[in-house]
Design an enzyme around this catalytic site. Structure first.
Site, PDB file in Angstrom:
ATOM      1  N   HIS A 131      35.663  37.797  73.457  1.00  0.00           N
ATOM      2  CA  HIS A 131      35.572  37.672  72.036  1.00  0.00           C
ATOM      3  C   HIS A 131      35.948  36.007  71.688  1.00  0.00           C
ATOM      4  O   HIS A 131      36.692  35.617  70.839  1.00  0.00           O
ATOM      5  CB  HIS A 131      36.697  38.408  71.298  1.00  0.00           C
ATOM      6  CG  HIS A 131      36.207  38.832  69.873  1.00  0.00           C
ATOM      7  ND1 HIS A 131      35.562  40.024  69.398  1.00  0.00           N
ATOM      8  CD2 HIS A 131      36.174  38.016  68.642  1.00  0.00           C
ATOM      9  CE1 HIS A 131      35.133  40.186  68.234  1.00  0.00           C
ATOM     10  NE2 HIS A 131      35.732  38.942  67.659  1.00  0.00           N
ATOM     11  N   LYS A 186      29.221  44.979  73.508  1.00  0.00           N
ATOM     12  CA  LYS A 186      29.996  43.562  73.845  1.00  0.00           C
ATOM     13  C   LYS A 186      31.524  43.514  73.968  1.00  0.00           C
ATOM     14  O   LYS A 186      32.207  44.539  73.298  1.00  0.00           O
ATOM     15  CB  LYS A 186      29.863  42.768  72.571  1.00  0.00           C
ATOM     16  CG  LYS A 186      30.205  41.359  72.277  1.00  0.00           C
ATOM     17  CD  LYS A 186      29.710  40.623  71.200  1.00  0.00           C
ATOM     18  CE  LYS A 186      30.039  39.196  71.157  1.00  0.00           C
ATOM     19  NZ  LYS A 186      31.694  39.034  71.044  1.00  0.00           N
ATOM     20  N   TYR A 223      31.144  46.734  63.809  1.00  0.00           N
ATOM     21  CA  TYR A 223      32.676  46.959  64.101  1.00  0.00           C
ATOM     22  C   TYR A 223      32.767  48.614  63.762  1.00  0.00           C
ATOM     23  O   TYR A 223      32.350  48.963  62.550  1.00  0.00           O
ATOM     24  CB  TYR A 223      33.524  46.089  63.359  1.00  0.00           C
ATOM     25  CG  TYR A 223      33.537  44.628  63.762  1.00  0.00           C
ATOM     26  CD1 TYR A 223      34.171  44.469  65.278  1.00  0.00           C
ATOM     27  CD2 TYR A 223      33.275  43.515  62.909  1.00  0.00           C
ATOM     28  CE1 TYR A 223      33.937  43.167  65.596  1.00  0.00           C
ATOM     29  CE2 TYR A 223      33.469  42.348  63.702  1.00  0.00           C
ATOM     30  CZ  TYR A 223      33.962  42.104  64.780  1.00  0.00           C
ATOM     31  OH  TYR A 223      33.909  40.821  65.312  1.00  0.00           O
ATOM     32  N   ARG A 250      45.471  34.923  65.074  1.00  0.00           N
ATOM     33  CA  ARG A 250      44.975  33.419  65.285  1.00  0.00           C
ATOM     34  C   ARG A 250      45.922  32.476  64.353  1.00  0.00           C
ATOM     35  O   ARG A 250      45.666  32.748  63.038  1.00  0.00           O
ATOM     36  CB  ARG A 250      43.525  33.362  64.749  1.00  0.00           C
ATOM     37  CG  ARG A 250      42.595  34.212  65.917  1.00  0.00           C
ATOM     38  CD  ARG A 250      41.628  34.876  65.198  1.00  0.00           C
ATOM     39  NE  ARG A 250      41.017  36.261  65.856  1.00  0.00           N
ATOM     40  CZ  ARG A 250      40.094  36.869  65.491  1.00  0.00           C
ATOM     41  NH1 ARG A 250      39.438  36.654  64.511  1.00  0.00           N
ATOM     42  NH2 ARG A 250      39.661  37.783  66.565  1.00  0.00           N
ATOM     43  N   ARG A 293      39.568  35.176  71.340  1.00  0.00           N
ATOM     44  CA  ARG A 293      40.380  35.346  70.153  1.00  0.00           C
ATOM     45  C   ARG A 293      40.851  36.442  69.916  1.00  0.00           C
ATOM     46  O   ARG A 293      41.425  36.848  68.825  1.00  0.00           O
ATOM     47  CB  ARG A 293      39.101  35.303  68.928  1.00  0.00           C
ATOM     48  CG  ARG A 293      38.470  33.767  68.871  1.00  0.00           C
ATOM     49  CD  ARG A 293      37.197  33.914  67.881  1.00  0.00           C
ATOM     50  NE  ARG A 293      37.329  34.433  66.700  1.00  0.00           N
ATOM     51  CZ  ARG A 293      37.807  33.588  65.517  1.00  0.00           C
ATOM     52  NH1 ARG A 293      38.281  32.437  65.831  1.00  0.00           N
ATOM     53  NH2 ARG A 293      37.947  34.101  64.252  1.00  0.00           N
ATOM     54  N   SER A 302      26.573  39.734  62.096  1.00  0.00           N
ATOM     55  CA  SER A 302      27.937  40.529  62.112  1.00  0.00           C
ATOM     56  C   SER A 302      28.034  41.253  61.123  1.00  0.00           C
ATOM     57  O   SER A 302      27.712  41.189  59.567  1.00  0.00           O
ATOM     58  CB  SER A 302      28.926  39.324  61.944  1.00  0.00           C
ATOM     59  OG  SER A 302      30.384  39.777  62.001  1.00  0.00           O
ATOM     60  N   GLN A 329      25.401  43.459  64.697  1.00  0.00           N
ATOM     61  CA  GLN A 329      26.663  43.909  65.438  1.00  0.00           C
ATOM     62  C   GLN A 329      27.511  44.761  64.538  1.00  0.00           C
ATOM     63  O   GLN A 329      27.895  44.644  63.463  1.00  0.00           O
ATOM     64  CB  GLN A 329      27.412  42.576  65.579  1.00  0.00           C
ATOM     65  CG  GLN A 329      28.485  42.632  66.391  1.00  0.00           C
ATOM     66  CD  GLN A 329      29.673  42.837  65.315  1.00  0.00           C
ATOM     67  OE1 GLN A 329      29.621  42.192  64.184  1.00  0.00           O
ATOM     68  NE2 GLN A 329      30.867  43.493  65.601  1.00  0.00           N
ATOM     69  N   THR A 332      31.019  46.041  69.400  1.00  0.00           N
ATOM     70  CA  THR A 332      31.650  45.276  69.646  1.00  0.00           C
ATOM     71  C   THR A 332      32.962  46.353  70.016  1.00  0.00           C
ATOM     72  O   THR A 332      33.344  47.238  69.178  1.00  0.00           O
ATOM     73  CB  THR A 332      32.097  44.268  68.790  1.00  0.00           C
ATOM     74  OG1 THR A 332      30.901  43.134  68.436  1.00  0.00           O
ATOM     75  CG2 THR A 332      33.525  43.468  69.268  1.00  0.00           C
ATOM     76  N   TYR A 345      38.578  28.465  61.790  1.00  0.00           N
ATOM     77  CA  TYR A 345      38.159  29.616  62.031  1.00  0.00           C
ATOM     78  C   TYR A 345      37.301  29.625  63.344  1.00  0.00           C
ATOM     79  O   TYR A 345      37.317  30.521  64.065  1.00  0.00           O
ATOM     80  CB  TYR A 345      37.429  30.360  60.906  1.00  0.00           C
ATOM     81  CG  TYR A 345      36.931  31.743  61.079  1.00  0.00           C
ATOM     82  CD1 TYR A 345      37.781  32.896  61.165  1.00  0.00           C
ATOM     83  CD2 TYR A 345      35.733  31.828  61.514  1.00  0.00           C
ATOM     84  CE1 TYR A 345      36.965  34.023  61.368  1.00  0.00           C
ATOM     85  CE2 TYR A 345      35.084  33.170  61.450  1.00  0.00           C
ATOM     86  CZ  TYR A 345      35.906  34.222  61.577  1.00  0.00           C
ATOM     87  OH  TYR A 345      35.240  35.536  61.700  1.00  0.00           O
TER      88      TYR A 345
END
Length: 387
Positions: A276, A252, A130, A165, A279, A107, A128, A156, A25
């Site tokens: 990122h 970001k 989302y 991924r 990613r 995060s 951070q 972000t 990861y």
């Protein structure tokens, strides 16, 4: 203790001591991983100017990031599932950063919650965010970050839709891991990791479980997260979130000059040039290639940081010399955490700091705040000529 001389030393220990799905990861990108690789290899194209007969006494790497004093202009980037690399990983990384004198960024997708980290640290950290479809959840988590005393919101912008991924899909990545035969076989060789994980209560997404409506177990968590990243995120939403937050705002995921101009226009205190970590959009240019054009466009309007590809103090020096005010590291400190816990994060910071200090001396500088383009040799076609 093994002799650690580079981030690569920590990376090898990390791979040996951490379950495969969590190491992968960390050490992977999306699709073909072209951008993931370029983030590192493009730093190798930049050379340093050696200077001599300069007084190198009284050197300093001290600086500021968004007005905050730092030991060096570096922050720990937000990394999801950090508490799966090592038990209570976010707490350990935050404590290491605090003691070293650099910011830690928690995060949204952390294992330890905002409250967990605040309880175990003494100084403010960055949070951070989302942007999720559930506006009530977003409003609540912003309020939680305020109550915890977070000193900056890192918003972000490059994960409205989750990039694929391959390794995560093949490994069946979950937190905590599902006990399939391959996972059980892998964990049998990572018994120290397992013992530590059994001793903590923090094994799922601490900022979501118990805070998002209807999310109280792994099944409801999986369905909630699959639906929640908000593809409607736009600049009007950014303005509204800035108003709701009311404090320092860092944006970001900026990788284009026009987006950098918009970020400055909405009043961001800083932007992070980032893809990122390779990613998300595979095939995008590396962060370091995009940095010069963004600095030219908005360097006098907003503080510019760089993320993606920093693995050494020399990489850091190159980014600063090319116009960044600061850098973020993600994988570099995660390798330390997975290798040696809190001590490993400290070791990663020490390695990068020492490399930065020695390299700047050999380049004829003794103050990190005086770095400029004169310190580096950049290929004439480094930024590329794209039709």
């Amino acid at each position: 203790m093994p002799v650690i001389t580079s981030i690569d030393d920590l990376k090898r220990l990390h791979k040996r001591r951490t379950p495969k799905m969590f190491y992968d990861y960390c050490e992977s990108g999306s699709w073909t991983e072209q951008t993931f690789r370029d983030n590192e290899s493009d730093f190798d194209k930049i050379r340093l100017r050696q200077r001599i007969a300069v007084d190198m006494t009284n050197r300093t790497t001290a600086s500021t990031l968004i007005g905050q004093d730092v030991t060096m202009p570096l922050a720990l980037a937000p990394v999801g599932l950090t508490g799966m690399q090592r038990a209570d990983g976010e707490i350990k990384a935050a404590r290491a950063a605090e003691k070293f004198g650099v910011p830690f960024t928690l995060s949204t997708m952390s294992i330890c919650s905002i409250e967990d980290v605040a309880e175990h640290t003494e100084k403010p950290f960055w949070f951070q965010l989302y942007v999720m479809r559930d506006e009530e959840y977003v409003d609540n988590i912003i309020e939680r970050a305020k109550r915890a005393g977070c000193s900056a919101l890192v918003l972000t912008l490059d994960l409205q839709i989750l990039g694929q991924r391959h390794k995560d899909l093949k490994n069946g990545l979950t937190a905590p891991p599902k006990m399939t035969p391959p996972v059980i076989a892998d964990l049998a060789t990572k018994w120290r990791w397992g013992i530590e994980m059994l001793q903590t209560k923090r094994r799922s997404f601490g900022n979501i479980v118990g805070h998002a409506k209807g999310v109280d177990n792994m099944n409801s968590l999986s369905s909630w997260t699959a639906e929640q990243f908000d593809p409607r995120l736009d600049w009007d939403t950014v303005r509204k979130l800035k108003e709701k937050w009311g404090g320092k705002l860092i944006l970001k995921g900026i990788l284009d000059v026009e987006d950098a101009k918009m970020a400055a226009e909405v009043g961001a205190d800083a932007i992070i040039v980032s893809n990122h970590g390779g990613r998300q959009l595979d095939g995008a240019l590396s962060s370091i290639r995009m940095l010069p054009s963004i600095v030219r466009a908005v360097g006098d309007k907003v503080e510019i940081h760089l993320d993606s590809g920093i693995r050494s103090g020399q990489d850091m020096l190159k980014a600063l010399a090319m116009g960044a005010k600061g850098v973020m590291i993600g994988r570099a400190y995660i390798h330390g955490l997975g290798a040696m816990g809190e001590e490993g994060v400290t070791k990663a910071l020490e390695v990068i700091h020492r490399e930065l200090d020695i390299t700047m001396a050999l380049c004829g500088r003794r103050d990190v705040n005086t770095f400029d383009r004169d310190m580096v040799l950049v290929p004439e076609d480094f930024e590329g000529r794209w039709a």
